[in-house]
Design a protein around this motif. Structure first.
Motif, PDB file in Angstrom:
ATOM      1  N   PRO A 263      -7.529   9.337   1.870  1.00 36.93           N
ATOM      2  CA  PRO A 263      -6.706   8.473   2.719  1.00 36.93           C
ATOM      3  C   PRO A 263      -7.456   7.923   3.930  1.00 36.93           C
ATOM      4  CG  PRO A 263      -5.507  10.471   2.116  1.00 36.93           C
ATOM      5  CD  PRO A 263      -6.936  10.681   1.702  1.00 36.93           C
TER       6      PRO A 263
ATOM      7  N   ASP B 171      -4.409  13.457  -3.866  1.00 36.89           N
ATOM      8  CA  ASP B 171      -3.870  12.331  -3.104  1.00 36.89           C
ATOM      9  C   ASP B 171      -3.970  11.102  -3.999  1.00 36.89           C
ATOM     10  OD1 ASP B 171      -3.468  13.968  -0.903  1.00 36.89           O
ATOM     11  OD2 ASP B 171      -5.449  13.522  -0.062  1.00 36.89           O
ATOM     12  N   ARG B 172      -2.860  10.428  -4.201  1.00 36.05           N
ATOM     13  CA  ARG B 172      -2.802   9.272  -5.107  1.00 36.05           C
ATOM     14  C   ARG B 172      -2.558   8.014  -4.300  1.00 36.05           C
ATOM     15  NH1 ARG B 172       1.758   8.240  -9.919  1.00 36.05           N
ATOM     16  NH2 ARG B 172       0.819   6.294 -10.732  1.00 36.05           N
ATOM     17  N   TRP B 173      -3.221   6.921  -4.700  1.00 36.11           N
ATOM     18  CA  TRP B 173      -2.999   5.655  -4.009  1.00 36.11           C
ATOM     19  C   TRP B 173      -2.727   4.518  -4.987  1.00 36.11           C
ATOM     20  CZ3 TRP B 173      -7.819   8.005  -4.313  1.00 36.11           C
ATOM     21  CH2 TRP B 173      -8.835   7.278  -4.963  1.00 36.11           C
ATOM     22  N   GLN B 174      -1.950   3.576  -4.514  1.00 36.53           N
ATOM     23  CA  GLN B 174      -1.681   2.309  -5.206  1.00 36.53           C
ATOM     24  C   GLN B 174      -1.715   1.211  -4.153  1.00 36.53           C
ATOM     25  OE1 GLN B 174       2.264   2.973  -6.746  1.00 36.53           O
ATOM     26  NE2 GLN B 174       1.530   3.641  -8.751  1.00 36.53           N
ATOM     27  N   ILE B 175      -2.655   0.283  -4.295  1.00 35.78           N
ATOM     28  CA  ILE B 175      -2.744  -0.847  -3.374  1.00 35.78           C
ATOM     29  C   ILE B 175      -2.632  -2.108  -4.220  1.00 35.78           C
ATOM     30  CG2 ILE B 175      -4.091  -1.995  -1.582  1.00 35.78           C
ATOM     31  CD1 ILE B 175      -5.472   0.728  -1.100  1.00 35.78           C
TER      32      ILE B 175
ATOM     33  N   THR C  96       0.843  -1.188   0.000  1.00 36.20           N
ATOM     34  CA  THR C  96       0.000   0.000   0.000  1.00 36.20           C
ATOM     35  C   THR C  96       0.884   1.245   0.000  1.00 36.20           C
ATOM     36  OG1 THR C  96      -1.733  -1.156   1.231  1.00 36.20           O
ATOM     37  CG2 THR C  96      -1.816   1.247   1.218  1.00 36.20           C
ATOM     38  N   ARG C  97       0.647   2.113  -0.975  1.00 37.59           N
ATOM     39  CA  ARG C  97       1.416   3.353  -1.060  1.00 37.59           C
ATOM     40  C   ARG C  97       0.451   4.528  -1.265  1.00 37.59           C
ATOM     41  NH1 ARG C  97       4.741   2.044  -4.810  1.00 37.59           N
ATOM     42  NH2 ARG C  97       6.743   1.929  -3.711  1.00 37.59           N
ATOM     43  N   TRP C  98       0.539   5.526  -0.397  1.00 36.70           N
ATOM     44  CA  TRP C  98      -0.218   6.772  -0.523  1.00 36.70           C
ATOM     45  C   TRP C  98       0.751   7.914  -0.792  1.00 36.70           C
ATOM     46  CZ3 TRP C  98      -5.342   7.877  -0.730  1.00 36.70           C
ATOM     47  CH2 TRP C  98      -6.221   6.832  -0.425  1.00 36.70           C
TER      48      TRP C  98
ATOM     49  N   ARG D  32       0.502  11.925  -1.016  1.00 39.36           N
ATOM     50  CA  ARG D  32      -0.424  13.006  -0.673  1.00 39.36           C
ATOM     51  C   ARG D  32       0.062  14.355  -1.195  1.00 39.36           C
ATOM     52  NH1 ARG D  32      -0.429   9.314   3.536  1.00 39.36           N
ATOM     53  NH2 ARG D  32      -2.452   8.800   4.468  1.00 39.36           N
TER      54      ARG D  32
ATOM     55  N   ARG E 217     -13.449   8.068  -0.938  1.00 37.95           N
ATOM     56  CA  ARG E 217     -12.890   8.325  -2.262  1.00 37.95           C
ATOM     57  C   ARG E 217     -13.908   8.942  -3.224  1.00 37.95           C
ATOM     58  NH1 ARG E 217      -9.801   2.578  -3.471  1.00 37.95           N
ATOM     59  NH2 ARG E 217      -8.453   2.528  -1.610  1.00 37.95           N
TER      60      ARG E 217
END
Length: 363
Positions: A243, A216-220, A188-190, A192, A247
């Motif tokens: 976060p 804010d970008r996420w990759q799970i 999991t990477r956030w 911000r 969403r």
């Protein structure tokens, strides 16, 4: 170097019909077709009599007729007809693999049929859920399937290989949280308060054309043994609660990936991209499929080149970087599954060099 007691995608469901479809799955030639009632069938693609590929033959009702000498084989694999003799040899049969259709794919189980539990089919429900819309394709790669898994578990390469579409400097700065067990790995990477990369910014503009600020970008990234990876991706305007779990102000997509070993040193890469907004916009579906396809064409070129380089440098060792943590856990899980099937102790590689050596040996 792959588990056999597992479900592997053999084809998209729309590919399998009343035409014989040959495909190599885990180094096993297979022929796929549908019975007259629509049931998907997967048989070993080699006639019991002289090993001629059954895919060169024809369907007659629910039976495959060998083009060479006319032997017929039913969906169970049993021979149903032998021209020029009335008595069927009781040993005349080909392997019939367990088959399940789920999430728009036809899955087969190449290992022990008694262990083929349909509940073990990887979860790719986004592919046919009414709450998501999307589409995908198949890529045929000339590389070990584990190189694709390495690629998907480490998305820092987006900063360099996909600089025009997915790059963010923060990819190499923000450390992911990593969780794992005997069958799964999740990274999991956030990121911000960053600028949206073009691919995600374009989608956010479709939904919120007025917004121009930071996101804010996420990759799970979630791996399920032996070879399925789902990637939960998206961006939302900074400060709107993504976060923390809300969403709704942003855009959310899932990159669905399942990779099936093919012939030695090759693999079938089934992928799709699904989204949960503008579900009826078919033009957007086509645009996103095309955009992701262009990204994956860059990966294809790189992975095929990497495989050739590994084979050309048999004495070279690679060492782990921090970015390799996800791929290393994936390799260890796969090794453990293979070791259990072979009745031996698992020996987890301590260095990426051991992984590279295994890739060379299996190519």
């Amino acid at each position: 170097m792959f588990p056999l007691n597992a479900w592997y995608a053999a084809a998209w469901d729309a590919e399998v019909g009343r035409t014989l479809l040959p495909r190599t799955i885990c180094e096993r030639p297979v022929v796929l077709y549908r019975t007259t009632s629509g049931q998907a069938v997967a048989l070993a693609d080699a006639c019991w009599h002289r090993l001629v590929p059954l895919s060169m033959g024809a369907l007659h009702g629910d039976d495959v007729i060998c083009r060479y000498h006319g032997l017929a084989f039913g969906p169970s694999g049993r021979c149903t007809r032998m021209p020029a003799q009335e008595t069927l040899n009781p040993s005349a049969a080909v392997t019939s693999f367990p088959v399940v259709e789920r999430h728009r794919f036809v899955w087969i189980w190449p290992g022990d049929p008694a262990a083929a539990d349909p509940d073990l089919v990887p979860d790719l429900h986004w592919n046919d859920s009414p709450e998501w819309a999307g589409d995908g394709e198949t890529i045929e790669l000339d590389c070990d399937y584990r190189l694709v898994l390495d690629n998907l578990m480490d998305l820092t390469h987006e900063q360099f290989l996909h600089a025009e579409s997915l790059a963010s400097d923060e990819l190499s700065v923000v450390e992911p949280d990593v969780e794992h067990d005997d069958d799964t790995v999740t990274l999991t990477r956030w990121m911000r308060g960053i600028d949206a990369p073009p691919f995600l910014g374009m989608q956010l503009h479709r939904k919120r054309p007025e917004y121009q600020g930071k996101v804010d970008r996420w990759q799970i990234i979630h791996f399920s043994a032996p070879s399925t990876i789902t990637i939960d991706v998206g961006v939302a305007p900074t400060g709107t609660g993504a976060p923390e779990g809300d969403r709704s102000a942003g855009i959310n997509g899932y990159v669905l990936n399942t990779i099936t070993p093919g012939a030695a040193g090759t693999c079938h890469y089934f992928w799709a991209f699904a989204r949960n907004y503008h579900l009826q916009d078919q033009g957007l579906t086509a645009l996103l499929r095309q955009s992701v396809g262009q990204v994956f064409s860059q990966d294809t070129e790189m992975l095929n080149a990497q495989q050739r380089a590994i084979e050309a440098n048999p004495g070279h060792d690679f060492y782990n970087l921090n970015i390799d943590v996800g791929g290393m856990w994936v390799r260890r899980i796969i090794d453990a599954h293979v070791a259990r099937e072979q009745g031996r102790e698992r020996t987890a590689p301590a260095r990426l060099g051991a992984v590279a050596a295994e890739t060379r040996r299996s190519a």
